[in-house]
Design a protein around this motif. Structure first.
Motif, mmCIF file in Angstrom:
data_model
loop_
_atom_site.group_PDB
_atom_site.id
_atom_site.type_symbol
_atom_site.label_atom_id
_atom_site.label_comp_id
_atom_site.label_asym_id
_atom_site.label_seq_id
_atom_site.Cartn_x
_atom_site.Cartn_y
_atom_site.Cartn_z
ATOM 1 N N UNK A 151 0.769 -1.172 0.168
ATOM 2 C CA UNK A 151 -0.096 0.261 0.036
ATOM 3 C C UNK A 151 0.938 1.433 -0.055
ATOM 4 N N UNK A 152 1.928 1.137 0.758
ATOM 5 C CA UNK A 152 2.780 2.352 0.776
ATOM 6 C C UNK A 152 3.711 2.550 -0.518
ATOM 7 N N UNK A 153 4.417 1.433 -0.934
ATOM 8 C CA UNK A 153 4.995 1.482 -2.066
ATOM 9 C C UNK A 153 4.641 1.760 -3.124
ATOM 10 N N UNK A 154 3.139 1.096 -3.462
ATOM 11 C CA UNK A 154 2.360 1.417 -4.565
ATOM 12 C C UNK A 154 1.506 2.802 -4.884
ATOM 13 N N UNK A 155 1.029 3.281 -3.441
ATOM 14 C CA UNK A 155 -0.006 4.022 -3.486
ATOM 15 C C UNK A 155 0.317 5.434 -2.693
ATOM 16 N N UNK A 156 0.690 5.254 -1.496
ATOM 17 C CA UNK A 156 0.592 6.362 -0.789
ATOM 18 C C UNK A 156 1.881 6.842 -0.039
ATOM 19 N N UNK A 157 2.952 5.951 -0.159
ATOM 20 C CA UNK A 157 4.194 6.330 0.360
ATOM 21 C C UNK A 157 5.070 7.303 -0.198
ATOM 22 N N UNK A 158 6.175 7.593 0.397
ATOM 23 C CA UNK A 158 6.960 8.815 -0.175
ATOM 24 C C UNK A 158 7.819 8.053 -1.445
#
Length: 285
Positions: A151-158
């Motif tokens: 979720x972080x790496x694909x969508x909402x992370x820096x």
């Protein structure tokens, strides 16, 4: 039993423990917070991971993280706790608006409807504040992603694909690295530079950052080399090329954001011993 106790401790907050030794000594830190909970037969050392600004000579400005740790019992705990709270108020921002912007971006850019912010808050009613990790966990529970990291790496992370990444403009008002280190020195605390490989910097820029941090922090400064997401070779490289070169002690971090980051790295207790030794020597304690 040890694993059970540790996991219960980790579930106190989303960004938990970074050093431990047979569950006798634990440093518990979270972003811009301090905790005063105690456990029987457990030394709980206070700390806080603080977001701050760093500017290069060419004007490039980045957000970095510094952990401030209070290893000693000789300090007035309540006094430094209140002083830190006053200092950290400078870093507050409208979290609700920021998370709502992320929810909106997911729907508009990716067709992912997570509902309303109030629904997210009710779902995580045991949390005092809602952050990006809660959004990521919610996406996993709704089977949109297989893991928090995805979720972080694909969508909402820096970092990563950043398909629904939202820049928090209010972070431009964060305190500076100089201010954080100065506060740490005033309170006889230990400043530790966090995960330097996660700031999207060139090798030269990392050297500049680490060198400046050492200049500001002095002998009591440390940097994370033993990090949950780094393999053995990366940890060795961080130690030899940065920590040893600039005379910073090595620190360790689980950077615990979910059950995917169970702290099982076998961090050596010598790291804490060196932190404690430098703290006593630097402040003549």
């Amino acid at each position: 039993m040890a694993r059970l106790v540790l996991n219960r401790l980790l579930k106190w907050r989303r960004n938990a423990v970074f050093l431990y030794f047979r569950l006798r000594t634990i440093i518990l830190d979270d972003f811009s917070k301090f905790y005063k909970k105690a456990q029987p037969d457990l030394l709980l050392i206070q700390g806080s991971e603080i977001s701050c600004q760093y500017m290069f000579s060419d004007g490039k400005r980045i957000e970095i993280h510094v952990i401030v740790v209070f290893p000693g019992d000789c300090l007035d705990r309540e006094q430094h706790f209140q002083m830190c709270k006053m200092f950290l108020r400078k870093n507050t921002y409208d979290r609700d608006r920021y998370i709502q912007d992320i929810i909106n971006k997911l729907k508009i850019s990716c067709g992912i409807d997570l509902g309303k912010l109030d629904e997210l808050k009710r779902h995580f009613s045991d949390s005092t504040e809602i952050g990006r990790v809660h959004v990521a966990r919610y996406m996993v529970e709704k089977q949109i992603c297989s893991s928090v990291r995805e979720a972080m790496d694909v969508y909402i992370g820096d970092r990563g694909k950043r398909l629904a990444y939202v820049e928090n403009k209010e972070k431009e008002n964060y305190v500076t690295l100089e201010e954080v280190v100065s506060m740490a020195h005033k309170l006889k605390a230990v400043p530790i530079l966090c995960h330097v490989l996660l700031y999207n910097l060139t090798e030269s820029e990392i050297h500049t950052l680490v060198r400046d941090f050492r200049r500001l922090a002095g002998f009591v400064g440390g940097m994370e080399t033993e990090y949950a997401q780094f393999d053995v070779e990366i940890r060795k490289m961080l130690k030899t090329e940065y920590a040893d070169k600039y005379d910073l002690f090595c620190s360790a971090a689980s950077d615990f954001h979910s059950e995917e980051n169970i702290l099982n790295n076998g961090f050596p207790v010598e790291l804490y011993h060196e932190l404690y030794r430098r703290w006593k020597a630097f402040y003549s304690i």
